[in-house]
Design a protein around this motif. Sequence first.
Motif, PDB file in Angstrom:
ATOM      1  N   PHE A  19       0.912  -1.595  -0.136  1.00  0.00           N
ATOM      2  CA  PHE A  19      -0.086   0.185   0.336  1.00  0.00           C
ATOM      3  C   PHE A  19       0.935   1.073   0.108  1.00  0.00           C
ATOM      4  CE2 PHE A  19      -3.773  -2.309   1.220  1.00  0.00           C
ATOM      5  CZ  PHE A  19      -4.366  -2.230   0.546  1.00  0.00           C
ATOM      6  N   TRP A  20       1.643   1.330   0.897  1.00  0.00           N
ATOM      7  CA  TRP A  20       2.781   2.986   1.274  1.00  0.00           C
ATOM      8  C   TRP A  20       3.234   3.306  -0.077  1.00  0.00           C
ATOM      9  CZ3 TRP A  20       8.200   3.306   0.147  1.00  0.00           C
ATOM     10  CH2 TRP A  20       8.260   4.761   0.882  1.00  0.00           C
ATOM     11  N   GLY A  21       3.904   1.483  -0.802  1.00  0.00           N
ATOM     12  CA  GLY A  21       4.985   2.390  -2.067  1.00  0.00           C
ATOM     13  C   GLY A  21       3.390   2.273  -3.240  1.00  0.00           C
ATOM     14  N   LEU A  22       2.842   2.099  -2.896  1.00  0.00           N
ATOM     15  CA  LEU A  22       1.258   1.966  -4.187  1.00  0.00           C
ATOM     16  C   LEU A  22       1.873   3.505  -4.787  1.00  0.00           C
ATOM     17  CD1 LEU A  22      -0.804   1.573  -6.658  1.00  0.00           C
ATOM     18  CD2 LEU A  22      -2.049   0.893  -4.996  1.00  0.00           C
ATOM     19  N   ILE A  28       3.779  10.815  -7.109  1.00  0.00           N
ATOM     20  CA  ILE A  28       4.830  10.410  -7.558  1.00  0.00           C
ATOM     21  C   ILE A  28       4.332  10.679  -9.169  1.00  0.00           C
ATOM     22  CG2 ILE A  28       7.320   9.629  -9.088  1.00  0.00           C
ATOM     23  CD1 ILE A  28       7.827   8.699  -6.343  1.00  0.00           C
ATOM     24  N   ILE A  29       3.637  10.209 -10.191  1.00  0.00           N
ATOM     25  CA  ILE A  29       2.653  10.164 -11.409  1.00  0.00           C
ATOM     26  C   ILE A  29       1.633  11.702 -11.360  1.00  0.00           C
ATOM     27  CG2 ILE A  29       0.550   9.071 -12.776  1.00  0.00           C
ATOM     28  CD1 ILE A  29       2.200   6.496 -11.395  1.00  0.00           C
ATOM     29  N   LEU A  30       0.932  11.466 -10.358  1.00  0.00           N
ATOM     30  CA  LEU A  30       0.037  12.769  -9.864  1.00  0.00           C
ATOM     31  C   LEU A  30       0.876  14.290 -10.270  1.00  0.00           C
ATOM     32  CD1 LEU A  30      -2.505  14.507  -9.591  1.00  0.00           C
ATOM     33  CD2 LEU A  30      -2.188  14.230  -7.076  1.00  0.00           C
ATOM     34  N   THR A  31       2.246  14.188  -9.668  1.00  0.00           N
ATOM     35  CA  THR A  31       3.116  15.504  -9.259  1.00  0.00           C
ATOM     36  C   THR A  31       3.603  15.143 -10.968  1.00  0.00           C
ATOM     37  OG1 THR A  31       4.094  15.240  -7.601  1.00  0.00           O
ATOM     38  CG2 THR A  31       4.836  16.567  -8.626  1.00  0.00           C
ATOM     39  N   PHE A  32       4.010  14.670 -11.764  1.00  0.00           N
ATOM     40  CA  PHE A  32       4.519  14.503 -13.115  1.00  0.00           C
ATOM     41  C   PHE A  32       3.510  14.837 -13.800  1.00  0.00           C
ATOM     42  CE2 PHE A  32       8.415  11.461 -12.873  1.00  0.00           C
ATOM     43  CZ  PHE A  32       9.226  12.409 -11.781  1.00  0.00           C
ATOM     44  N   ILE A  33       2.519  14.544 -13.759  1.00  0.00           N
ATOM     45  CA  ILE A  33       1.416  14.877 -14.601  1.00  0.00           C
ATOM     46  C   ILE A  33       1.294  16.485 -14.818  1.00  0.00           C
ATOM     47  CG2 ILE A  33      -0.610  14.980 -15.288  1.00  0.00           C
ATOM     48  CD1 ILE A  33      -1.198  12.210 -14.008  1.00  0.00           C
ATOM     49  N   GLU A  48      12.575  18.785 -19.845  1.00  0.00           N
ATOM     50  CA  GLU A  48      13.221  19.560 -18.853  1.00  0.00           C
ATOM     51  C   GLU A  48      12.615  19.465 -17.479  1.00  0.00           C
ATOM     52  OE1 GLU A  48      14.613  22.490 -20.136  1.00  0.00           O
ATOM     53  OE2 GLU A  48      16.379  22.146 -21.575  1.00  0.00           O
ATOM     54  N   LEU A  49      11.651  19.752 -17.476  1.00  0.00           N
ATOM     55  CA  LEU A  49      10.871  19.790 -16.024  1.00  0.00           C
ATOM     56  C   LEU A  49      10.975  18.003 -15.705  1.00  0.00           C
ATOM     57  CD1 LEU A  49       7.924  21.586 -16.104  1.00  0.00           C
ATOM     58  CD2 LEU A  49      10.336  22.669 -15.757  1.00  0.00           C
ATOM     59  N   LEU A  50      10.612  17.210 -16.207  1.00  0.00           N
ATOM     60  CA  LEU A  50      10.351  15.997 -16.723  1.00  0.00           C
ATOM     61  C   LEU A  50      11.563  15.270 -15.694  1.00  0.00           C
ATOM     62  CD1 LEU A  50       6.931  13.965 -18.138  1.00  0.00           C
ATOM     63  CD2 LEU A  50       6.950  15.438 -15.680  1.00  0.00           C
ATOM     64  N   ASP A  51      12.369  15.568 -16.558  1.00  0.00           N
ATOM     65  CA  ASP A  51      14.118  15.352 -16.318  1.00  0.00           C
ATOM     66  C   ASP A  51      14.455  15.712 -14.874  1.00  0.00           C
ATOM     67  OD1 ASP A  51      13.921  13.628 -18.306  1.00  0.00           O
ATOM     68  OD2 ASP A  51      15.527  15.112 -19.476  1.00  0.00           O
ATOM     69  N   VAL A  52      14.071  16.520 -14.484  1.00  0.00           N
ATOM     70  CA  VAL A  52      14.532  17.522 -13.649  1.00  0.00           C
ATOM     71  C   VAL A  52      13.917  16.929 -12.154  1.00  0.00           C
ATOM     72  CG1 VAL A  52      14.760  19.716 -11.595  1.00  0.00           C
ATOM     73  CG2 VAL A  52      15.305  19.758 -14.587  1.00  0.00           C
ATOM     74  N   GLY A  53      12.451  16.693 -12.011  1.00  0.00           N
ATOM     75  CA  GLY A  53      11.681  16.003 -11.812  1.00  0.00           C
ATOM     76  C   GLY A  53      11.833  14.731 -10.669  1.00  0.00           C
ATOM     77  N   ILE A  54      12.424  13.676 -11.546  1.00  0.00           N
ATOM     78  CA  ILE A  54      12.564  12.416 -11.816  1.00  0.00           C
ATOM     79  C   ILE A  54      14.359  12.395 -10.685  1.00  0.00           C
ATOM     80  CG2 ILE A  54      14.154  10.531 -12.876  1.00  0.00           C
ATOM     81  CD1 ILE A  54      12.180  11.127 -15.321  1.00  0.00           C
ATOM     82  N   TYR A  55      14.977  13.423 -11.187  1.00  0.00           N
ATOM     83  CA  TYR A  55      15.921  13.175 -10.614  1.00  0.00           C
ATOM     84  C   TYR A  55      15.770  13.829  -8.768  1.00  0.00           C
ATOM     85  CZ  TYR A  55      19.391  12.443 -14.322  1.00  0.00           C
ATOM     86  OH  TYR A  55      19.969  12.070 -15.323  1.00  0.00           O
ATOM     87  N   PHE A 132       0.032  18.131  -4.271  1.00  0.00           N
ATOM     88  CA  PHE A 132      -1.106  17.506  -4.631  1.00  0.00           C
ATOM     89  C   PHE A 132      -0.652  16.197  -4.888  1.00  0.00           C
ATOM     90  CE2 PHE A 132      -2.313  21.515  -5.968  1.00  0.00           C
ATOM     91  CZ  PHE A 132      -3.618  21.638  -5.109  1.00  0.00           C
ATOM     92  N   GLY A 133       0.904  15.454  -4.883  1.00  0.00           N
ATOM     93  CA  GLY A 133       1.164  14.482  -4.912  1.00  0.00           C
ATOM     94  C   GLY A 133       1.648  13.849  -3.999  1.00  0.00           C
ATOM     95  N   TRP A 134       1.924  15.048  -2.938  1.00  0.00           N
ATOM     96  CA  TRP A 134       2.264  14.640  -1.222  1.00  0.00           C
ATOM     97  C   TRP A 134       1.498  14.168  -0.966  1.00  0.00           C
ATOM     98  CZ3 TRP A 134       7.024  14.481   0.714  1.00  0.00           C
ATOM     99  CH2 TRP A 134       7.690  13.940   2.061  1.00  0.00           C
TER     100      TRP A 134
END
Length: 218
Positions: A19-22, A28-33, A48-55, A132-134
Amino acid sequence: MLFKNFYTVFHLGPVPIQFWGLFVALGIILTFIILWKRGSRLGFNTEELLDVGIYMVIGGFVGARLFHVVFYEPRFFLARPLDILKFWEGGMSSFGGWFAAALVFYFFSRKNKVMKENLLKIADLMALAILFGWILGRVGCVMIHDHLGRISSSIFTVQTSDGPRLEMAFLEILGLLPLAVVFLIFQNKKLPAGWFLTVLFIYYGILRFILDFFRATD
């Protein structure tokens, strides 16, 4: 009492899902969207924004783990240094994660000309998306009750072996919802650059300061 049971795993056929990982993954997905949609609307390079987000996500996880190791259980990990790598057994600090993610963002902004010139605007975009992702990610913490507080007779508790304890992650979500509403209302308003970032850090800092008075100390 709102919570009576601990939910850590459910099965999708033969596959166990944490559950926690899900919910962290969904957050994280919501944040990227949000980054992708609002970044595109504001005219930024979404790749570039998504690349920075991943890092930032990677740096955030590393920072959260190291902060917990150094400031919460240093004696335990000094005696068992290999256990530092066993992050799946628990032990992450949100403060360490926020700090490390901010450092990663600052590092990339120094290397990228467009980000450097629009530093506060992009930081506002990141703050809005991360909030919102948090909140969604914290739902995973509520499901497994890994942030228990003091023993209490409040409705916001979970039953444990030594009595009802406050569910701190749920209280944090409740505390962040008013800020999320404010961000939704003001997201398209013309505000000074850095407004969302400043409000997020001040609000979250005050919220965590208040909630820490109810954290379990036994």
